[in-house]
Design an enzyme around this catalytic site. Structure first.
Site, PDB file in Angstrom:
ATOM      1  N   ASN A 105       0.857  -1.186   0.000  1.00 51.90           N
ATOM      2  CA  ASN A 105       0.000   0.000   0.000  1.00 51.90           C
ATOM      3  C   ASN A 105       0.890   1.232   0.000  1.00 51.90           C
ATOM      4  O   ASN A 105       2.039   1.173   0.444  1.00 51.90           O
ATOM      5  CB  ASN A 105      -0.892  -0.003   1.256  1.00 51.90           C
ATOM      6  N   HIS A 107       0.913   5.195   1.430  1.00 51.32           N
ATOM      7  CA  HIS A 107       0.233   6.055   2.402  1.00 51.32           C
ATOM      8  C   HIS A 107       0.934   7.415   2.415  1.00 51.32           C
ATOM      9  O   HIS A 107       2.170   7.468   2.445  1.00 51.32           O
ATOM     10  CB  HIS A 107       0.289   5.402   3.790  1.00 51.32           C
ATOM     11  N   SER A 134       4.966   6.826   2.260  1.00 52.75           N
ATOM     12  CA  SER A 134       5.558   5.518   2.585  1.00 52.75           C
ATOM     13  C   SER A 134       4.878   4.428   1.766  1.00 52.75           C
ATOM     14  O   SER A 134       3.658   4.459   1.582  1.00 52.75           O
ATOM     15  CB  SER A 134       5.322   5.168   4.060  1.00 52.75           C
ATOM     16  N   ASP A 143      -2.346   0.549   8.110  1.00 53.48           N
ATOM     17  CA  ASP A 143      -1.104   1.302   7.835  1.00 53.48           C
ATOM     18  C   ASP A 143       0.039   0.915   8.777  1.00 53.48           C
ATOM     19  O   ASP A 143       0.807   1.778   9.235  1.00 53.48           O
ATOM     20  CB  ASP A 143      -1.360   2.825   7.945  1.00 53.48           C
TER      21      ASP A 143
HETATM   22  C1  GRF Z   1      -2.825   8.939  -2.416  1.00 55.43           C
HETATM   23  O1  GRF Z   1      -2.444  10.102  -1.740  1.00 55.43           O
HETATM   24  C2  GRF Z   1      -2.450   7.730  -1.610  1.00 55.43           C
HETATM   25  O2  GRF Z   1      -1.291   7.884  -0.849  1.00 55.43           O
HETATM   26  C3  GRF Z   1      -3.614   7.590  -0.680  1.00 55.43           C
HETATM   27  O3  GRF Z   1      -4.734   7.942  -1.438  1.00 55.43           O
HETATM   28  C4  GRF Z   1      -4.332   8.794  -2.499  1.00 55.43           C
HETATM   29  C5  GRF Z   1      -4.774   8.144  -3.772  1.00 55.43           C
HETATM   30  O4  GRF Z   1      -4.570   8.935  -4.909  1.00 55.43           O
HETATM   31  N1  GRF Z   1      -3.648   6.247  -0.131  1.00 55.43           N
HETATM   32  P1  GRF Z   1      -4.693   8.288  -6.341  1.00 55.43           P
HETATM   33  O5  GRF Z   1      -6.060   7.618  -6.434  1.00 55.43           O
HETATM   34  O6  GRF Z   1      -3.586   7.300  -6.496  1.00 55.43           O
HETATM   35  O7  GRF Z   1      -4.579   9.440  -7.311  1.00 55.43           O
END
Ligand code: GRF
Length: 313
Positions: A105, A107, A134, A143
């Protein structure tokens, strides 16, 4: 070497998915985006993925229905790794457990700081000088899994959550492809694959390891060999487990069933089969099963009997 097949789970915009997808177009990228799944039929990212010729699936948003449908399409597409990218649902623990070590994932914070939502608001309110992003392994705890890579992003005077999020997103798009590439390359390396076999082979009673013709080889102490790991043997380009089977019929049946995975190992004859470990979708429980079977073929009666008795409990 075959590229590792990755499924990306998204809920909305999908810009990280797009970053992964375009990174994967480089000929030397060790992964390919084979599938994009969303719990949201309207997700913008689904259109982009479909336009790029990638299989997409908009699945039911209720988690039980989602997981059942996801299991089917992940198996059908022979997916080896899952990359969550802006996937806004919590996956059930049994699904997470099945993909442990193979699901990542991204984050938007420097974990372990600011888990969960509104990370940028909280980083600004705390007066942090740096924010960041991260990439981590997914575990049942939100997370919380092992961090595989991070990028720091300076907080600028006058930053708002939006301006900071936009800059962190640029860093995310760099970090995710690089970290995923390093992760899957490591998982495909001979050292990693041999270590996976070793852990399972040496868990069998009275098993030991020697080098035989340069190959890691597992046998019963002072007894017969039950498994070899063949790494680019005579330049054949394959990393494979060689185990004992019942004979030529089974060997032929396996090769017919899946000729990409099974093969007749040169110099070993009809009593053995080669099982490729470098296809990116190895089922390690199945490998443990092959090792146990092969061990049983060579184990002295005394040990085999013990194992059979243990299996009945
Ligand atoms: C990103 O900031 C990611 O870190 C978080 O959600 C957002 C998703 O953006 N988990 P996208 O859909 O990849 O444009």
């Amino acid at each position: 070497m075959a590229k590792a097949r990755v499924a990306v789970f998204i809920s909305g915009r999908g810009s990280n998915m797009a970053a992964l997808l375009y990174a994967a177009k480089a000929p030397d990228c060790p992964f390919e985006i084979a599938l994009v799944i969303s719990n949201n039929h309207q997700a913008e990212g689904l259109k982009l993925a479909a336009g790029e010729g990638i299989a997409t699936a908009a699945l039911p948003s209720g988690m039980r229905g989602f997981v059942a449908a996801a299991d089917a399409v992940l198996a059908e597409q022979r997916i080896a790794f899952i990359a969550l990218a802006g996937f806004m649902r919590i996956l059930p623990p049994d699904f997470v457990a099945r993909w442990e070590g193979r699901m990542l994932n991204i984050h938007p914070s420097l974990l372990p700081k600011y888990k969960g939502l509104e990370t940028h608001e909280r980083a600004l309110a705390a007066g942090e000088a740096v924010a960041g992003c991260s990439v981590h392994l997914v575990t049942a705890e939100l997370d919380d899994g092992k961090v595989l890579g991070q990028t720091e992003v300076a907080i600028l005077p006058g930053d708002t959550p939006e301006s900071l999020a936009a800059r962190v997103l640029i860093a995310e798009h760099q970090l995710y492809p690089r970290t995923l590439a390093a992760f899957v390359a490591h998982e495909a390396s001979p050292d990693f694959l041999v270590a996976q076999v070793r852990a399972r082979a040496l868990a069998l009673p009275e098993a030991d390891e020697v080098l035989s013709h340069g190959m890691p080889c597992f046998g019963i102490i002072k007894g017969k060999k039950f498994a070899y790991v063949s790494v680019d043997h005579h330049g054949d380009g394959k990393i494979a487990l060689l185990v004992k089977i019942s004979g030529p019929e089974e060997q032929a049946m396996l090769i017919e069933q899946d000729e990409a995975r099974y093969y007749r190992p040169a110099y070993f004859g009809d009593g053995w089969v080669g099982i490729r470990l470098d296809l990116g979708d190895t089922d390690w429980d199945a490998i443990a099963g092959w090792l146990e079977r092969s061990w049983l073929v060579v184990a002295p009666a005394r040990l085999g009997k013990l194992m059979r008795v243990a299996g009945e409990f």
